[in-house]
Scaffold this motif. Sequence first.
Motif, mmCIF file in Angstrom:
data_model
loop_
_atom_site.group_PDB
_atom_site.id
_atom_site.type_symbol
_atom_site.label_atom_id
_atom_site.label_comp_id
_atom_site.label_asym_id
_atom_site.label_seq_id
_atom_site.Cartn_x
_atom_site.Cartn_y
_atom_site.Cartn_z
ATOM 1 N N VAL A 185 25.492 -21.988 21.717
ATOM 2 C CA VAL A 185 24.379 -21.040 21.636
ATOM 3 C C VAL A 185 23.476 -21.351 22.827
ATOM 4 C CG1 VAL A 185 22.485 -20.153 20.230
ATOM 5 C CG2 VAL A 185 24.561 -21.029 19.123
ATOM 6 N N ASN A 186 23.499 -20.468 23.815
ATOM 7 C CA ASN A 186 22.898 -20.743 25.120
ATOM 8 C C ASN A 186 21.686 -19.823 25.318
ATOM 9 O OD1 ASN A 186 22.682 -22.008 27.547
ATOM 10 N ND2 ASN A 186 24.567 -21.197 28.426
ATOM 11 N N VAL A 187 20.494 -20.368 25.161
ATOM 12 C CA VAL A 187 19.272 -19.559 25.103
ATOM 13 C C VAL A 187 18.610 -19.493 26.487
ATOM 14 C CG1 VAL A 187 17.090 -19.189 23.889
ATOM 15 C CG2 VAL A 187 18.977 -20.384 22.739
ATOM 16 N N ALA A 188 18.324 -18.296 26.942
ATOM 17 C CA ALA A 188 17.666 -18.096 28.236
ATOM 18 C C ALA A 188 16.141 -18.097 28.073
ATOM 19 C CB ALA A 188 18.122 -16.771 28.847
ATOM 20 N N ARG A 189 15.430 -18.006 29.177
ATOM 21 C CA ARG A 189 13.970 -17.906 29.120
ATOM 22 C C ARG A 189 13.574 -16.539 28.553
ATOM 23 N NH1 ARG A 189 11.788 -17.160 33.455
ATOM 24 N NH2 ARG A 189 13.587 -16.931 34.815
ATOM 25 N N PRO A 190 12.520 -16.486 27.736
ATOM 26 C CA PRO A 190 12.092 -15.196 27.181
ATOM 27 C C PRO A 190 11.451 -14.303 28.239
ATOM 28 C CG PRO A 190 10.578 -16.934 26.525
ATOM 29 C CD PRO A 190 11.721 -17.616 27.225
ATOM 30 N N ILE A 191 11.516 -13.018 27.998
ATOM 31 C CA ILE A 191 10.926 -12.020 28.898
ATOM 32 C C ILE A 191 9.625 -11.521 28.268
ATOM 33 C CG2 ILE A 191 11.278 -9.804 30.055
ATOM 34 C CD1 ILE A 191 14.316 -10.238 29.567
ATOM 35 N N ARG A 192 8.555 -11.539 29.035
ATOM 36 C CA ARG A 192 7.261 -11.047 28.547
ATOM 37 C C ARG A 192 7.213 -9.527 28.722
ATOM 38 N NH1 ARG A 192 2.094 -10.468 30.919
ATOM 39 N NH2 ARG A 192 0.369 -10.814 29.434
ATOM 40 N N VAL A 193 7.199 -8.823 27.607
ATOM 41 C CA VAL A 193 7.323 -7.356 27.631
ATOM 42 C C VAL A 193 6.097 -6.709 28.271
ATOM 43 C CG1 VAL A 193 7.646 -5.290 26.197
ATOM 44 C CG2 VAL A 193 8.833 -7.424 25.617
ATOM 45 N N LEU A 211 13.719 -3.081 31.888
ATOM 46 C CA LEU A 211 13.704 -4.205 30.949
ATOM 47 C C LEU A 211 15.118 -4.525 30.470
ATOM 48 C CD1 LEU A 211 12.188 -6.278 29.306
ATOM 49 C CD2 LEU A 211 11.616 -4.493 27.630
ATOM 50 N N THR A 212 15.921 -3.498 30.234
ATOM 51 C CA THR A 212 17.316 -3.707 29.827
ATOM 52 C C THR A 212 18.107 -4.385 30.939
ATOM 53 O OG1 THR A 212 17.222 -1.746 28.402
ATOM 54 C CG2 THR A 212 19.408 -2.558 29.002
ATOM 55 N N GLU A 213 17.850 -4.010 32.185
ATOM 56 C CA GLU A 213 18.546 -4.630 33.310
ATOM 57 C C GLU A 213 18.176 -6.105 33.433
ATOM 58 O OE1 GLU A 213 20.884 -5.408 36.570
ATOM 59 O OE2 GLU A 213 20.960 -3.791 35.095
ATOM 60 N N GLU A 214 16.907 -6.446 33.223
ATOM 61 C CA GLU A 214 16.499 -7.854 33.270
ATOM 62 C C GLU A 214 17.133 -8.637 32.119
ATOM 63 O OE1 GLU A 214 14.652 -11.403 34.441
ATOM 64 O OE2 GLU A 214 15.135 -9.539 35.488
ATOM 65 N N LEU A 215 17.226 -8.010 30.960
ATOM 66 C CA LEU A 215 17.916 -8.634 29.819
ATOM 67 C C LEU A 215 19.372 -8.897 30.166
ATOM 68 C CD1 LEU A 215 18.230 -9.469 26.829
ATOM 69 C CD2 LEU A 215 18.544 -7.039 26.289
ATOM 70 N N ARG A 216 20.031 -7.923 30.755
ATOM 71 C CA ARG A 216 21.438 -8.089 31.143
ATOM 72 C C ARG A 216 21.594 -9.227 32.138
ATOM 73 N NH1 ARG A 216 24.322 -7.538 35.207
ATOM 74 N NH2 ARG A 216 22.590 -6.701 36.406
ATOM 75 N N ARG A 217 20.698 -9.284 33.131
ATOM 76 C CA ARG A 217 20.796 -10.320 34.153
ATOM 77 C C ARG A 217 20.663 -11.714 33.540
ATOM 78 N NH1 ARG A 217 17.949 -13.548 37.163
ATOM 79 N NH2 ARG A 217 15.990 -13.019 36.135
ATOM 80 N N ARG A 218 19.715 -11.882 32.628
ATOM 81 C CA ARG A 218 19.511 -13.203 32.020
ATOM 82 C C ARG A 218 20.645 -13.562 31.060
ATOM 83 N NH1 ARG A 218 13.045 -14.472 31.416
ATOM 84 N NH2 ARG A 218 12.375 -13.267 33.250
ATOM 85 N N LEU A 219 21.197 -12.575 30.383
ATOM 86 C CA LEU A 219 22.343 -12.852 29.511
ATOM 87 C C LEU A 219 23.547 -13.313 30.331
ATOM 88 C CD1 LEU A 219 22.341 -10.015 26.807
ATOM 89 C CD2 LEU A 219 22.153 -12.474 26.394
ATOM 90 N N GLU A 220 23.751 -12.682 31.468
ATOM 91 C CA GLU A 220 24.911 -13.033 32.298
ATOM 92 C C GLU A 220 24.857 -14.487 32.766
ATOM 93 O OE1 GLU A 220 25.017 -10.115 35.396
ATOM 94 O OE2 GLU A 220 26.340 -8.782 34.255
ATOM 95 N N THR A 221 23.659 -15.036 32.956
ATOM 96 C CA THR A 221 23.557 -16.433 33.379
ATOM 97 C C THR A 221 23.881 -17.392 32.243
ATOM 98 O OG1 THR A 221 21.197 -16.660 32.825
ATOM 99 C CG2 THR A 221 21.746 -15.800 35.014
ATOM 100 N N ARG A 222 23.946 -16.900 31.008
ATOM 101 C CA ARG A 222 24.182 -17.746 29.840
ATOM 102 C C ARG A 222 25.552 -17.528 29.214
ATOM 103 N NH1 ARG A 222 20.381 -21.671 30.247
ATOM 104 N NH2 ARG A 222 18.789 -20.693 31.554
ATOM 105 N N LEU A 223 26.400 -16.759 29.896
ATOM 106 C CA LEU A 223 27.701 -16.405 29.325
ATOM 107 C C LEU A 223 28.834 -16.691 30.297
ATOM 108 C CD1 LEU A 223 26.812 -12.913 27.782
ATOM 109 C CD2 LEU A 223 27.270 -15.019 26.513
ATOM 110 N N VAL A 224 30.016 -16.935 29.740
ATOM 111 C CA VAL A 224 31.254 -16.892 30.515
ATOM 112 C C VAL A 224 31.718 -15.442 30.513
ATOM 113 C CG1 VAL A 224 33.679 -17.534 30.542
ATOM 114 C CG2 VAL A 224 31.945 -19.263 30.045
#
Length: 460
Positions: A185-193, A211-224
Amino acid sequence: MSLFYSLVKPPVQLALRVFFRQLQLRHPGRLNTEGPLIIAANHPNTLMDPLLIAAHRRQQIASLAKSTFFQHPVSRWLMEISKCIPVYRRQDAETGEADVAPEELARRNEQVFVRCYDHLDAGGSLMIFPEGTSVAERRLRPLKTGAARIALGAEARRNFELGVQLLPVGLNYSDPRRFRSDALVNVARPIRVADYADLYRHNPEQAADALTEELRRRLETRLVITRDDAEDALVRQVEATFGQYLVPDHDDHAATPHENFQLTRTLLHALAWYEQHDPAHLGELRRHLQLYEAALRTHRLSDEALRRGTPQQRAWRGVTTALKLGLGFPVYAHGVVHNYLPYIIPSMVARRLTREVEFIAPIMLVTGMLSFGLLYPLQTWLVHRLTGSGWLAALYLLSLPATGFYALSYWNRLADRLERLRLYRLFRRQPAVVEDLFRQRATILRLLDEARQEYLRATA
């Protein structure tokens, strides 16, 4: 926190620790960020995904779940008591899976948004899987904008002073279907809305997209994330068989899920680099790997059996393994006899209920909680009835999980010993075949080492 949540959470935490061989949470403090909070995660393993997140967060989470889970009375009760909010998806209405007319979808989902706003207004936490569907693959599918729209809408109601944060969580499984696999379970930094307030006031749709694009970018750094099945198969083949040789100064401890995550990410970067700069080397490595894996399957061997070591190490390993197998057999037999029924029931139920890979693990987890939770007390009661001794019954109950885990370990050691015996028999009968296997293995190790050195020099 509701009474139901307080009662269910501890056994779920225990079940997850039993189901997974290694379960690692990165940055637990981020996951326990105070609300109002929206947790947005990828979705490779259906009901296992929300369980993994909820079990590691102190505050209770309300989840968005597709409306079809609310159609059956029992599942609807479970969804409602778990504070799940139904989402009415267009594809469910079009296929007839959901009992909602397509023209009714917009009105009902507008009510869903209002419920989410109210929940966040009260400082609550909300869990959303923005991919919209669950697929057991190492990909990140296109994200829907629902999570961003809910976050922005809740903030807009309070003039962007509510303090909503959007928390990306990457869920990585070594094998989503298998008992005693690994999970990260790989948790990224939260995004301030509130940072998107000006853009939202100017163009709400553009703010949701950003905001969705920033979410995608941060998820990609935490996933294979692999590009296709062929790339995924190649990387899994390398990391499973030869991954430990790619890490300089590795020791014999079992790698943590995060260490395996970092190795896989590095392999993917190296693979992309070689496709661009040295495709011939990559093609040669792929060819040798395929030939080696095919030869191992033909002779029912694994790479583990061919790891030579020194003659003294091999002899000592053989002696100690034989002693452990011999002395440990009574404990193994006890563990198998008294754990077999609760152990086998979950896999039998999962095979009967579904053929979809994404549902196997959560079905096994829930069924295992029931089978072990019911049969352990029943077996203990029977022992007490037969012996009339409370002490013996208590000792018997304590022995069940310990001998069950020992039986699994014993079986793995036995399978390893039998595999080495197969290799020895093959060498006695066909020494040229075994020598060829060792040559293929040495060639692959040489190619991997050359590739690693070249990649490190090029990317230093």
